[in-house]
Design a protein around this motif. Structure first.
Motif, PDB file in Angstrom:
ATOM      1  N   VAL A 153      92.355 102.762  14.067  1.00 21.99           N
ATOM      2  CA  VAL A 153      91.956 101.402  13.723  1.00 21.99           C
ATOM      3  C   VAL A 153      90.456 101.322  13.460  1.00 21.99           C
ATOM      4  N   CYS A 154      90.100 100.773  12.310  1.00 22.56           N
ATOM      5  CA  CYS A 154      88.686 100.492  12.073  1.00 22.56           C
ATOM      6  C   CYS A 154      88.467  98.980  12.145  1.00 22.56           C
ATOM      7  N   ILE A 155      87.575  98.578  13.044  1.00 23.38           N
ATOM      8  CA  ILE A 155      87.243  97.168  13.206  1.00 23.38           C
ATOM      9  C   ILE A 155      86.090  96.842  12.266  1.00 23.38           C
ATOM     10  N   THR A 202      89.492 104.366  17.650  1.00 28.61           N
ATOM     11  CA  THR A 202      88.886 103.261  16.898  1.00 28.61           C
ATOM     12  C   THR A 202      87.511 103.644  16.349  1.00 28.61           C
ATOM     13  N   LYS A 203      87.128 102.948  15.275  1.00 29.66           N
ATOM     14  CA  LYS A 203      85.734 102.929  14.837  1.00 29.66           C
ATOM     15  C   LYS A 203      85.364 101.476  14.634  1.00 29.66           C
ATOM     16  N   ILE A 204      84.096 101.166  14.709  1.00 30.21           N
ATOM     17  CA  ILE A 204      83.684  99.789  14.496  1.00 30.21           C
ATOM     18  C   ILE A 204      82.464  99.727  13.588  1.00 30.21           C
ATOM     19  N   CYS A 205      82.530  98.833  12.606  1.00 27.39           N
ATOM     20  CA  CYS A 205      81.474  98.679  11.623  1.00 27.39           C
ATOM     21  C   CYS A 205      81.042  97.210  11.583  1.00 27.39           C
ATOM     22  N   VAL A 206      79.760  96.966  11.824  1.00 24.61           N
ATOM     23  CA  VAL A 206      79.250  95.594  11.944  1.00 24.61           C
ATOM     24  C   VAL A 206      78.261  95.287  10.826  1.00 24.61           C
ATOM     25  N   MET A 260      71.900  95.060  18.567  1.00 26.60           N
ATOM     26  CA  MET A 260      72.904  95.719  17.722  1.00 26.60           C
ATOM     27  C   MET A 260      72.434  97.086  17.241  1.00 26.60           C
ATOM     28  N   THR A 261      71.196  97.133  16.724  1.00 25.39           N
ATOM     29  CA  THR A 261      70.768  98.374  16.077  1.00 25.39           C
ATOM     30  C   THR A 261      70.501  99.491  17.081  1.00 25.39           C
ATOM     31  N   SER A 262      70.395  99.151  18.365  1.00 25.77           N
ATOM     32  CA  SER A 262      70.193 100.198  19.374  1.00 25.77           C
ATOM     33  C   SER A 262      71.508 100.595  20.046  1.00 25.77           C
ATOM     34  N   GLN A 263      72.638 100.095  19.526  1.00 27.37           N
ATOM     35  CA  GLN A 263      73.934 100.349  20.157  1.00 27.37           C
ATOM     36  C   GLN A 263      74.248 101.844  20.261  1.00 27.37           C
ATOM     37  N   ALA A 264      74.663 102.272  21.445  1.00 29.65           N
ATOM     38  CA  ALA A 264      75.104 103.647  21.642  1.00 29.65           C
ATOM     39  C   ALA A 264      76.577 103.777  21.242  1.00 29.65           C
ATOM     40  N   GLY A 265      77.055 105.010  21.096  1.00 33.64           N
ATOM     41  CA  GLY A 265      78.473 105.241  20.816  1.00 33.64           C
ATOM     42  C   GLY A 265      78.651 106.080  19.570  1.00 33.64           C
ATOM     43  N   GLY A 266      79.638 106.979  19.586  1.00 30.74           N
ATOM     44  CA  GLY A 266      79.857 107.889  18.471  1.00 30.74           C
ATOM     45  C   GLY A 266      80.710 107.279  17.376  1.00 30.74           C
ATOM     46  N   ASN A 267      81.269 106.091  17.580  1.00 26.89           N
ATOM     47  CA  ASN A 267      82.214 105.511  16.616  1.00 26.89           C
ATOM     48  C   ASN A 267      81.694 104.215  16.026  1.00 26.89           C
TER      49      ASN A 267
END
Ligand SMILES: *Cc1c(COP(=O)(O)O)cnc(C)c1O
Length: 495
Positions: A137-139, A161-165, A180-187
């Motif tokens: 799922v891509c959010i 999942t992946k998430i794109c904002v 937002m721009t400092s968000q950690a996470g590989g996805n």
């Protein structure tokens, strides 16, 4: 219980399918085919429960294909001490006899979006399993500021999942941007869009309703879903806090069980206040839902005239999460107030797309008049409200909450309604330090997280831990794109 589309009643799906898909294929939004009533005696029972138990109880009424044990596990993880800084989760604070604040910003990103977005990943990944879906799922999220961070925090490193904002480049506060721009996470992927929130939201909707794009991504093993408030899994957790606030007022002996109260809600995309509408339809004693807008007053005009006219100037204000001209969730309200007429609802949405406006039927207008009130509060008035509440009550509120307070004051003056009212408080004041400092008569020195300390000393209130921790963080994501580039950005991200 089945869910149906606002634009095609025949498109009926289970709750798990509604949550997985986000949006119906023809562009409509999913709504419950019939809103469940709170059973006899339910409010008494709910009064005796804590927030998490209330959440399980209320959500279960709408989610036939989820088990109580499952939901109990989800609420424990979503609303636990790791994310929320109070076991009450959504505490009600008294200002005076008939004014109370429902504080929805005690979660990890310090805005009310956490109430839903801490829960959505669990609802969604369970839905995918229940539906036997094998794709990942891509959010996709379009955000006016707070949704983006809350969704990133909810979905970061969630397996499968992946998430794109996408956020409007110049339409969010410095703190929101850095969150937002400092968000950690590989996805995760975060992109600035050259345009305003409506540009970002329209483009995301276009990507969702482009069959060729869906097909192409599907072949690559991906399905798209939405974490915007058009997703039923976003709205449902919000119904809970209306009921919970009512129970807290009963428990605190501010009202008697059965008394009708008002809610005043700072409104943008119409998701938060719509959850209040569902709570009322379940049988919660609500008299009026007061819809508060900033200078972007399209909703105020709509409730006054019955004409929704988006053809107006877009204003950037000190309450950026409400800088919206097209409130997506209104479509759900129109559907319900029309008596469930999908053709009529689709007609309004088509008018809006073609001509930039629509006019609702007399029947809908009459229903709107009996349930809703609406008003607008300028930036100047908003700052006045913040200053006065701090001087008179030592209560520090953010700019969005202050818009609601300002509208409530005007509503009370105009109507004489003095019902006990819950003002829905949607963000920590420390997310909007610059404007709040100015409201208190201070000159902000610096920008973004640098102002947090200044507001702490000016107010004597401590900032929430997640915002303090922003100091010293740097942006991982710095690119900005034009609208037309966004489909390719998504393709590359999912390669
Ligand atoms: C999103 C948001 C709102 C508006 O809520 P809607 O559900 O879009 O109407 C108000 N205040 C804050 C702080 C928000 O983040």
């Amino acid at each position: 219980m089945r869910y149906i589309s606002t634009r095609d009643k025949e498109a009926s799906v289970s709750s798990a399918q509604a949550i997985e898909q986000g949006l119906s294929v023809e562009g409509g939004l999913f709504v419950p085919a019939c809103v469940p009533r709170l059973p006899e005696g339910a409010l008494e029972e709910l009064c005796a429960m804590n927030y998490r138990q209330r959440a399980v109880y209320v959500m279960k009424l709408f989610l036939e294909d989820y088990q109580v044990a499952e939901l109990t596990d989800f609420v424990t993880r979503a609303y636990g001490p790791g994310g929320f800084d109070t076991p009450r989760v959504a505490p009600v604070r008294r200002l005076d006899r008939n004014t109370h604040f429902l504080e929805l910003w005690h979660g990890p990103t310090c805005a009310f979006k956490d109430m839903a977005l801490q829960m959505l990943p669990y609802l969604l990944t369970a839905a995918v399993r229940k539906n036997g879906e094998e794709r990942k799922v891509c959010i996709l999220v379009a955000t006016s500021g707070d949704t983006g961070k809350a969704a990133l925090e909810g979905f970061a490193d969630v397996e499968g999942t992946k998430i794109c904002v996408f956020y409007p480049r110049d339409g969010v506060s410095d703190i929101q941007k850095l969150q937002m721009t400092s968000q950690a996470g590989g996805n995760v992927l975060v992109c600035a869009v050259n345009g305003n929130f409506d540009d970002a939201q329209t483009t995301v909707k276009e990507i969702f309703s482009d069959p060729a794009m869906r097909e192409e991504l599907s072949e690559a093993g991906w399905m798209l879903s939405s974490a915007n408030s058009i997703n039923w899994g976003r709205l449902l957790p919000q119904v809970v806090y209306y009921i919970s606030a009512y129970c807290d007022l009963v428990n605190g002996q501010e009202i008697a069980l059965g008394d009708a109260i008002d809610f005043c809600v700072p409104t943008g995309n119409f998701g938060d206040i719509l959850a209040g509408y569902y709570a009322k339809n379940m049988g919660l004693p609500i008299k009026k839902l007061i819809c508060a807008s900033n200078r972007n007053d399209v909703l105020t005009d709509f409730f006054k005239t019955g004409v929704y006219d988006r053809k107006r100037e877009f204003h950037t204000t000190i309450s950026p999460s409400m800088d919206i001209l097209v409130s997506s969730n209104l479509e759900r309200l129109l559907f319900h107030l029309s008596g469930g007429d999908d053709k009529e609802t689709a007609g309004y949405m088509d008018d809006l797309k073609r001509t930039g406006e629509y006019t609702v039927s007399k029947k809908i207008k009459a229903a709107m008049d009996s349930l809703f009130a609406a008003g607008t509060c300028s930036d100047q008035e908003t700052k006045e409200v913040i200053r006065r509440a701090f001087e008179e009550h030592k209560y520090l509120m953010d700019t969005h909450t202050a818009v609601a307070c300002g509208v409530l004051e005007k509503y009370r003056r105009e109507t004489g309604d003095d019902a006990v009212t819950v003002v829905v408080s949607t963000a920590s004041p420390f997310k909007f330090c610059g404007a709040v400092l100015e409201a208190l008569g201070q000159t902000p020195v610096g920008a973004g997280p640098e102002l947090i300390g200044q507001l702490e000393s000016a107010s004597g209130v401590s900032a929430p831990e997640p915002l303090r921790a922003l100091a010293g963080k740097t942006a991982r994501f710095t690119d900005s794109f034009d609208k037309a580039q966004l489909p390719d950005v998504v393709r590359r991200f999912l390669k």
